[in-house]
Write a protein that holds these residues in place. Sequence first.
Motif, PDB file in Angstrom:
ATOM      1  N   ILE A 104       0.837  -1.203   0.000  1.00  0.00           N
ATOM      2  CA  ILE A 104       0.000   0.000   0.000  1.00  0.00           C
ATOM      3  C   ILE A 104       0.871   1.251   0.000  1.00  0.00           C
ATOM      4  CG2 ILE A 104      -1.583   1.347   1.435  1.00  0.00           C
ATOM      5  CD1 ILE A 104      -2.879  -1.387   2.210  1.00  0.00           C
ATOM      6  N   THR A 105       1.877   1.271   0.869  1.00  0.00           N
ATOM      7  CA  THR A 105       2.771   2.424   0.955  1.00  0.00           C
ATOM      8  C   THR A 105       3.508   2.650  -0.356  1.00  0.00           C
ATOM      9  OG1 THR A 105       3.062   2.019   3.316  1.00  0.00           O
ATOM     10  CG2 THR A 105       4.685   3.432   2.254  1.00  0.00           C
ATOM     11  N   HIS A 106       4.021   1.582  -0.938  1.00  0.00           N
ATOM     12  CA  HIS A 106       4.776   1.700  -2.197  1.00  0.00           C
ATOM     13  C   HIS A 106       3.897   2.241  -3.324  1.00  0.00           C
ATOM     14  CE1 HIS A 106       7.746   0.817  -5.264  1.00  0.00           C
ATOM     15  NE2 HIS A 106       6.793   0.205  -5.947  1.00  0.00           N
ATOM     16  N   GLN A 107       2.704   1.690  -3.476  1.00  0.00           N
ATOM     17  CA  GLN A 107       1.829   2.121  -4.572  1.00  0.00           C
ATOM     18  C   GLN A 107       1.349   3.556  -4.373  1.00  0.00           C
ATOM     19  OE1 GLN A 107       1.671   0.464  -7.365  1.00  0.00           O
ATOM     20  NE2 GLN A 107       2.861  -1.181  -6.459  1.00  0.00           N
ATOM     21  N   SER A 108       1.117   3.961  -3.130  1.00  0.00           N
ATOM     22  CA  SER A 108       0.680   5.342  -2.893  1.00  0.00           C
ATOM     23  C   SER A 108       1.795   6.329  -3.231  1.00  0.00           C
ATOM     24  CB  SER A 108       0.214   5.530  -1.446  1.00  0.00           C
ATOM     25  OG  SER A 108       1.283   5.382  -0.536  1.00  0.00           O
ATOM     26  N   MET A 109       3.015   6.003  -2.853  1.00  0.00           N
ATOM     27  CA  MET A 109       4.144   6.889  -3.156  1.00  0.00           C
ATOM     28  C   MET A 109       4.440   6.914  -4.648  1.00  0.00           C
ATOM     29  SD  MET A 109       6.541   6.048   0.127  1.00  0.00           S
ATOM     30  CE  MET A 109       7.861   7.116  -0.395  1.00  0.00           C
ATOM     31  N   LYS A 110       4.298   5.785  -5.303  1.00  0.00           N
ATOM     32  CA  LYS A 110       4.488   5.700  -6.753  1.00  0.00           C
ATOM     33  C   LYS A 110       3.492   6.608  -7.481  1.00  0.00           C
ATOM     34  CE  LYS A 110       4.319   2.092 -10.313  1.00  0.00           C
ATOM     35  NZ  LYS A 110       4.083   0.652 -10.508  1.00  0.00           N
ATOM     36  N   ALA A 111       2.288   6.756  -6.907  1.00  0.00           N
ATOM     37  CA  ALA A 111       1.244   7.592  -7.508  1.00  0.00           C
ATOM     38  C   ALA A 111       1.431   9.079  -7.196  1.00  0.00           C
ATOM     39  CB  ALA A 111      -0.129   7.126  -7.036  1.00  0.00           C
ATOM     40  N   GLY A 112       2.374   9.414  -6.289  1.00  0.00           N
ATOM     41  CA  GLY A 112       2.639  10.819  -6.012  1.00  0.00           C
ATOM     42  C   GLY A 112       2.373  11.270  -4.590  1.00  0.00           C
ATOM     43  N   PHE A 113       1.784  10.407  -3.764  1.00  0.00           N
ATOM     44  CA  PHE A 113       1.480  10.785  -2.395  1.00  0.00           C
ATOM     45  C   PHE A 113       2.753  10.850  -1.553  1.00  0.00           C
ATOM     46  CE2 PHE A 113      -2.773   9.458  -3.637  1.00  0.00           C
ATOM     47  CZ  PHE A 113      -3.546  10.426  -3.024  1.00  0.00           C
ATOM     48  N   THR A 114       2.752  11.768  -0.622  1.00  0.00           N
ATOM     49  CA  THR A 114       3.818  11.864   0.379  1.00  0.00           C
ATOM     50  C   THR A 114       3.150  11.867   1.739  1.00  0.00           C
ATOM     51  OG1 THR A 114       3.754  14.289   0.343  1.00  0.00           O
ATOM     52  CG2 THR A 114       5.316  13.217  -1.155  1.00  0.00           C
ATOM     53  N   GLY A 115       3.917  11.873   2.763  1.00  0.00           N
ATOM     54  CA  GLY A 115       3.324  11.900   4.096  1.00  0.00           C
ATOM     55  C   GLY A 115       3.800  10.732   4.898  1.00  0.00           C
ATOM     56  N   GLY A 116       2.931  10.177   5.686  1.00  0.00           N
ATOM     57  CA  GLY A 116       3.355   9.109   6.563  1.00  0.00           C
ATOM     58  C   GLY A 116       2.254   8.148   6.894  1.00  0.00           C
ATOM     59  N   LEU A 117       2.625   7.229   7.754  1.00  0.00           N
ATOM     60  CA  LEU A 117       1.726   6.175   8.181  1.00  0.00           C
ATOM     61  C   LEU A 117       1.689   6.203   9.706  1.00  0.00           C
ATOM     62  CD1 LEU A 117       0.129   3.640   7.148  1.00  0.00           C
ATOM     63  CD2 LEU A 117       2.230   2.358   7.534  1.00  0.00           C
ATOM     64  N   VAL A 118       0.510   6.234  10.273  1.00  0.00           N
ATOM     65  CA  VAL A 118       0.359   6.190  11.717  1.00  0.00           C
ATOM     66  C   VAL A 118      -0.169   4.802  12.062  1.00  0.00           C
ATOM     67  CG1 VAL A 118      -0.880   7.117  13.717  1.00  0.00           C
ATOM     68  CG2 VAL A 118      -0.128   8.646  11.872  1.00  0.00           C
ATOM     69  N   VAL A 119       0.545   4.096  12.917  1.00  0.00           N
ATOM     70  CA  VAL A 119       0.139   2.753  13.348  1.00  0.00           C
ATOM     71  C   VAL A 119      -0.532   2.891  14.702  1.00  0.00           C
ATOM     72  CG1 VAL A 119       0.917   0.429  13.903  1.00  0.00           C
ATOM     73  CG2 VAL A 119       2.037   1.716  12.074  1.00  0.00           C
ATOM     74  N   ASP A 120      -1.799   2.506  14.747  1.00  0.00           N
ATOM     75  CA  ASP A 120      -2.597   2.684  15.950  1.00  0.00           C
ATOM     76  C   ASP A 120      -2.162   1.725  17.071  1.00  0.00           C
ATOM     77  OD1 ASP A 120      -4.544   3.667  17.605  1.00  0.00           O
ATOM     78  OD2 ASP A 120      -6.213   2.753  16.546  1.00  0.00           O
ATOM     79  N   TYR A 121      -1.941   0.480  16.740  1.00  0.00           N
ATOM     80  CA  TYR A 121      -1.513  -0.507  17.726  1.00  0.00           C
ATOM     81  C   TYR A 121      -0.182  -1.101  17.259  1.00  0.00           C
ATOM     82  CZ  TYR A 121      -6.174  -0.222  19.705  1.00  0.00           C
ATOM     83  OH  TYR A 121      -7.333   0.246  20.277  1.00  0.00           O
ATOM     84  N   PRO A 122       0.936  -0.443  17.540  1.00  0.00           N
ATOM     85  CA  PRO A 122       2.226  -0.894  17.005  1.00  0.00           C
ATOM     86  C   PRO A 122       2.667  -2.259  17.520  1.00  0.00           C
ATOM     87  CG  PRO A 122       2.525   0.876  18.602  1.00  0.00           C
ATOM     88  CD  PRO A 122       1.049   0.736  18.365  1.00  0.00           C
ATOM     89  N   ASN A 123       2.136  -2.727  18.635  1.00  0.00           N
ATOM     90  CA  ASN A 123       2.537  -4.019  19.182  1.00  0.00           C
ATOM     91  C   ASN A 123       1.623  -5.152  18.750  1.00  0.00           C
ATOM     92  OD1 ASN A 123       4.702  -2.831  20.561  1.00  0.00           O
ATOM     93  ND2 ASN A 123       3.332  -2.203  22.211  1.00  0.00           N
ATOM     94  N   SER A 124       0.662  -4.850  17.904  1.00  0.00           N
ATOM     95  CA  SER A 124      -0.253  -5.882  17.409  1.00  0.00           C
ATOM     96  C   SER A 124       0.513  -6.860  16.538  1.00  0.00           C
ATOM     97  CB  SER A 124      -1.370  -5.228  16.587  1.00  0.00           C
ATOM     98  OG  SER A 124      -2.135  -6.219  15.956  1.00  0.00           O
ATOM     99  N   THR A 125       0.113  -8.120  16.575  1.00  0.00           N
ATOM    100  CA  THR A 125       0.754  -9.132  15.736  1.00  0.00           C
ATOM    101  C   THR A 125       0.230  -9.111  14.310  1.00  0.00           C
ATOM    102  OG1 THR A 125      -0.863 -10.775  16.452  1.00  0.00           O
ATOM    103  CG2 THR A 125       1.207 -10.664  17.673  1.00  0.00           C
TER     104      THR A 125
END
Length: 126
Positions: A104-125
């Motif tokens: 998802i991140t790769h395809q969004s950046m390839k399309a021109g998007f910048t920014g970031g990703l916020v992970v709500d539960y970083p310790n989730s499996t």
Amino acid sequence: EEAGHYWVGVDISTAMLNIAVDRESETGDVCCGDMGQGLSFRAGAFDGAISISALQWLCNADKIGHNPHKRLYKFFSSLYACLSRGSRAVLQFYPENPQQVEMITHQSMKAGFTGGLVVDYPNSTK
């Protein structure tokens, strides 16, 4: 609605669209469509985009010929095109694994998007 915003809802499910229609909003509209085939709105038509729990479905190959990488790129490139300059997109999704996050991140950046990703539960499996 109170702030004078107009919204457009897109979903592949007519049942979900019917729920939105039943809420009788006078400042919005719905259309049926597959985000993996791209959004067919004119360039710069929107000042922002919000998606809740829809994006992860593009990571699946539910039909013969569905390529998740291509479907994600088609969605992101068409979304990028229909957003006005300086606008934002906020997309909440539930990835099944780290590979989906990367795809998802790769395809969004390839399309021109910048920014970031916020992970709500970083310790989730997940």
